[in-house]
Write a protein that holds these residues in place. Structure first.
Motif, PDB file in Angstrom:
ATOM      1  N   UNK A   1       0.831  -1.190   0.000  1.00  0.00           N
ATOM      2  CA  UNK A   1       0.000   0.000   0.000  1.00  0.00           C
ATOM      3  C   UNK A   1       0.873   1.251   0.000  1.00  0.00           C
ATOM      4  N   UNK A   2       0.283   2.373  -0.388  1.00  0.00           N
ATOM      5  CA  UNK A   2       1.006   3.641  -0.483  1.00  0.00           C
ATOM      6  C   UNK A   2       0.642   4.511   0.717  1.00  0.00           C
ATOM      7  N   UNK A   3       1.656   5.021   1.411  1.00  0.00           N
ATOM      8  CA  UNK A   3       1.405   5.875   2.566  1.00  0.00           C
ATOM      9  C   UNK A   3       0.722   7.173   2.128  1.00  0.00           C
ATOM     10  N   UNK A   4      -0.392   7.490   2.765  1.00  0.00           N
ATOM     11  CA  UNK A   4      -1.077   8.744   2.489  1.00  0.00           C
ATOM     12  C   UNK A   4      -0.512   9.872   3.335  1.00  0.00           C
ATOM     13  N   UNK A   5       0.042   9.515   4.491  1.00  0.00           N
ATOM     14  CA  UNK A   5       0.644  10.474   5.411  1.00  0.00           C
ATOM     15  C   UNK A   5       2.022   9.972   5.820  1.00  0.00           C
ATOM     16  N   UNK A   6       2.909  10.856   6.244  1.00  0.00           N
ATOM     17  CA  UNK A   6       4.206  10.387   6.746  1.00  0.00           C
ATOM     18  C   UNK A   6       4.004   9.492   7.971  1.00  0.00           C
ATOM     19  N   UNK A   7       4.855   8.505   8.134  1.00  0.00           N
ATOM     20  CA  UNK A   7       4.809   7.608   9.289  1.00  0.00           C
ATOM     21  C   UNK A   7       5.900   8.009  10.269  1.00  0.00           C
ATOM     22  N   UNK A   8       5.519   8.223  11.532  1.00  0.00           N
ATOM     23  CA  UNK A   8       6.458   8.647  12.558  1.00  0.00           C
ATOM     24  C   UNK A   8       6.562   7.584  13.647  1.00  0.00           C
ATOM     25  N   UNK A   9       7.704   7.567  14.316  1.00  0.00           N
ATOM     26  CA  UNK A   9       7.938   6.599  15.385  1.00  0.00           C
ATOM     27  C   UNK A   9       7.115   6.961  16.615  1.00  0.00           C
ATOM     28  N   UNK A  10       6.394   5.995  17.158  1.00  0.00           N
ATOM     29  CA  UNK A  10       5.636   6.199  18.395  1.00  0.00           C
ATOM     30  C   UNK A  10       6.480   5.892  19.621  1.00  0.00           C
ATOM     31  N   UNK A  11       7.609   5.230  19.389  1.00  0.00           N
ATOM     32  CA  UNK A  11       8.530   4.908  20.481  1.00  0.00           C
ATOM     33  C   UNK A  11       9.923   4.827  19.913  1.00  0.00           C
ATOM     34  N   UNK A  12      10.918   5.127  20.745  1.00  0.00           N
ATOM     35  CA  UNK A  12      12.301   5.009  20.292  1.00  0.00           C
ATOM     36  C   UNK A  12      12.632   3.546  20.011  1.00  0.00           C
ATOM     37  N   UNK A  13      13.535   3.328  19.076  1.00  0.00           N
ATOM     38  CA  UNK A  13      14.024   1.973  18.792  1.00  0.00           C
ATOM     39  C   UNK A  13      15.552   1.985  18.754  1.00  0.00           C
ATOM     40  N   UNK A  14      16.205   1.214  19.634  1.00  0.00           N
ATOM     41  CA  UNK A  14      15.588   0.504  20.766  1.00  0.00           C
ATOM     42  C   UNK A  14      15.153   1.475  21.851  1.00  0.00           C
ATOM     43  N   UNK A  15      14.171   1.073  22.682  1.00  0.00           N
ATOM     44  CA  UNK A  15      13.683   1.993  23.713  1.00  0.00           C
ATOM     45  C   UNK A  15      14.690   2.221  24.829  1.00  0.00           C
ATOM     46  N   UNK A  16      15.624   1.309  25.002  1.00  0.00           N
ATOM     47  CA  UNK A  16      16.671   1.443  26.012  1.00  0.00           C
ATOM     48  C   UNK A  16      17.941   0.807  25.464  1.00  0.00           C
ATOM     49  N   UNK A  17      19.077   1.202  26.025  1.00  0.00           N
ATOM     50  CA  UNK A  17      20.337   0.585  25.611  1.00  0.00           C
ATOM     51  C   UNK A  17      20.271  -0.912  25.883  1.00  0.00           C
ATOM     52  N   UNK A  18      20.778  -1.720  24.949  1.00  0.00           N
ATOM     53  CA  UNK A  18      20.720  -3.170  25.133  1.00  0.00           C
ATOM     54  C   UNK A  18      21.959  -3.831  24.560  1.00  0.00           C
ATOM     55  N   UNK A  19      22.113  -5.093  24.863  1.00  0.00           N
ATOM     56  CA  UNK A  19      23.308  -5.837  24.447  1.00  0.00           C
ATOM     57  C   UNK A  19      23.154  -6.374  23.034  1.00  0.00           C
ATOM     58  N   UNK A  20      24.212  -6.265  22.255  1.00  0.00           N
ATOM     59  CA  UNK A  20      24.209  -6.788  20.899  1.00  0.00           C
ATOM     60  C   UNK A  20      24.667  -8.243  20.834  1.00  0.00           C
ATOM     61  N   UNK A  21      25.149  -8.789  21.970  1.00  0.00           N
ATOM     62  CA  UNK A  21      25.703 -10.145  21.970  1.00  0.00           C
ATOM     63  C   UNK A  21      25.348 -10.831  23.287  1.00  0.00           C
ATOM     64  N   UNK A  22      25.561 -12.143  23.313  1.00  0.00           N
ATOM     65  CA  UNK A  22      25.554 -12.867  24.585  1.00  0.00           C
ATOM     66  C   UNK A  22      26.905 -12.661  25.245  1.00  0.00           C
ATOM     67  N   UNK A  23      26.902 -12.300  26.515  1.00  0.00           N
ATOM     68  CA  UNK A  23      28.180 -12.078  27.194  1.00  0.00           C
ATOM     69  C   UNK A  23      27.987 -11.601  28.613  1.00  0.00           C
ATOM     70  N   UNK A  24      28.824 -10.636  29.004  1.00  0.00           N
ATOM     71  CA  UNK A  24      28.789 -10.110  30.360  1.00  0.00           C
ATOM     72  C   UNK A  24      28.901  -8.589  30.295  1.00  0.00           C
ATOM     73  N   UNK A  25      28.063  -7.913  31.117  1.00  0.00           N
ATOM     74  CA  UNK A  25      28.029  -6.458  31.133  1.00  0.00           C
ATOM     75  C   UNK A  25      28.779  -5.924  32.345  1.00  0.00           C
TER      76      UNK A  25
END
Length: 419
Positions: free
Chosen positions: A44-68
């Protein structure tokens, strides 16, 4: 009646670019706005611009399995280039954050996608770590923030994700989903009716004989409409009968947003589509300098745009791709679509006269060169199945030699699939 489709006078044969520019400037969106669930929005074709309703990612997170851990709390490395940190209790997993801040000078188990625990800013890969009792030994990453995704690094709340007029691809749905978009404001799907005309037509599957021509255009154009992402409306095939044509066009105007016809679009004695549009609708017959192709009829019937394509299947296919395709995109609320082509070496030779834009059925050989179909005869419909796309030769005279660069437009460059 004012003819909004009329081309400037004074040119016997209209260049392709002039005709395309006229279409671009004349046509606009005709489908209404509606909201649909995200899962139904592909294509489908957007009739209006699409804006983010929430940040992505919403919080800092780990990119791997490991230890923080907190980079600033690292002790000096030993002779082997490793550091030792005590292990904190618990672990952080996606959707299961560590319930409390990590004590200073500690490390804690973390899995991919998990929110970074309070008091941490860096992650070390589990493959680089050795657990020794209640402590963790590892070579420290080179800098703070390693293996951590920052909050909002893909999109901040309120960011523009996709502009209006953008046609949504499957990957776009993922972009909208991760930013919290559940309902999407789009244009209603464009409905395009397809009509074949001519006394000579017989339907595929009928008893073969020497009389009549099998209707190749209608199944081809209906499939093209669907491949472009629109809803196809089959008006059938009608004979060169004024009443039957009128009734078919009325059905098309009542059930569709635009109409594609094939055959009868020129100005001869048997060109009934043009004559009926002239007397009861609105039509401009464009003598376009294109090969293959014949005059293209553009007009309206019941205020619905109508495109009168040539009756020859090869010419109908090429004119539909070059002229109707970008016009339909704008009618659907999208952007004007110039086909995407590539300069590739020719595997053929050709001498071309000035005066017409030419399109050759073509495909790539094993060496990535472009070979042309064995004949330019527009009656050889098999060349369309043989081809991977088209070679576009400019209006000017030219001589193509083997190895010369030519503009090759694959079927995907027109927004349709190929082999």
């Amino acid at each position: 009646m004012d003819d909004c489709y009329a081309l400037p006078r004074g040119t016997e044969w209209t260049p392709v670019d002039t005709a395309l520019e006229r279409l671009r400037l004349t046509l606009g969106p005709i489908t209404p706005y509606e909201e649909v669930p995200l899962g139904q929005a592909a294509g489908r074709v957007l009739a209006l611009p699409a804006h983010a309703r929430r940040a992505n990612p919403p919080a800092a997170n780990s990119a791997v399995d490991g230890y923080a851990f907190l980079w600033a709390d690292l002790p000096p490395a030993d002779a082997d280039g490793r550091v030792l940190l005590p292990l904190g209790e618990g672990r952080a997993a996606a959707g299961q954050p560590l319930p409390k801040a990590l004590p200073r000078g500690h490390a804690v188990r973390i899995l991919t996608g998990a929110e970074m625990p309070k008091g941490t800013d860096t992650v070390v890969l589990q493959e680089d770590c050795a657990v020794e009792g209640s402590s963790l030994r590892f070579p420290p990453p080179e800098k703070a923030g390693a293996n951590r995704r920052k909050a909002g690094e893909d999109a901040q709340e309120g960011d523009l994700l996709l502009p209006a007029c953008h046609k949504l691809a499957p990957q776009d749905l993922a972009r909208l989903a991760v930013a919290g978009v559940g309902l999407v404001g789009v244009r209603r799907q464009l409905r395009v009716a397809v009509l074949s005309t001519g006394d000579e037509l017989i339907q595929p599957g009928a008893a073969p004989g020497t009389d009549g021509i099998f209707d190749a255009n209608r199944p081809m154009l209906l499939a093209l409409v669907e491949a472009l992402g629109y809803a196809a409306v089959d008006l059938g095939a009608v004979r060169d009968d004024e009443a039957a044509l009128r009734a078919a066009l009325h059905r098309g105007a009542a059930t569709a947003d635009a109409i594609l016809t094939s055959g009868g679009a020129s100005a001869g004695d048997e060109d009934h589509v043009s004559r009926l549009l002239t007397t009861e609708g609105q039509v401009s017959t464009w003598r376009i300098a294109v090969k293959p192709g014949r005059p293209l009829a553009i007009g309206t019937w019941g205020e619905k745009p109508i495109f009168g394509l040539p009756g020859n299947p090869v010419a109908a296919w090429i004119c539909a791709l070059i002229f109707a395709r970008p016009a339909l995109a704008q009618l659907a609320g999208g952007r004007w679509q110039t086909p995407r082509g590539y300069a590739l070496p020719a595997a053929f030779e050709k001498r071309k006269k000035a005066g017409r834009r030419e399109y050759l059925r073509a495909r790539l050989d094993a060496d990535g060169r472009v070979e042309a179909f064995r004949s330019e005869g527009s009656g050889l419909v098999g060349g369309l199945s043989w081809a991977d796309g088209l070679v576009e030769l400019p209006d000017a005279a030219m001589t193509v030699r083997r190895g010369d660069p030519v503009r090759f437009i694959p079927w995907s460059g027109f927004g349709i699939g190929g082999r």
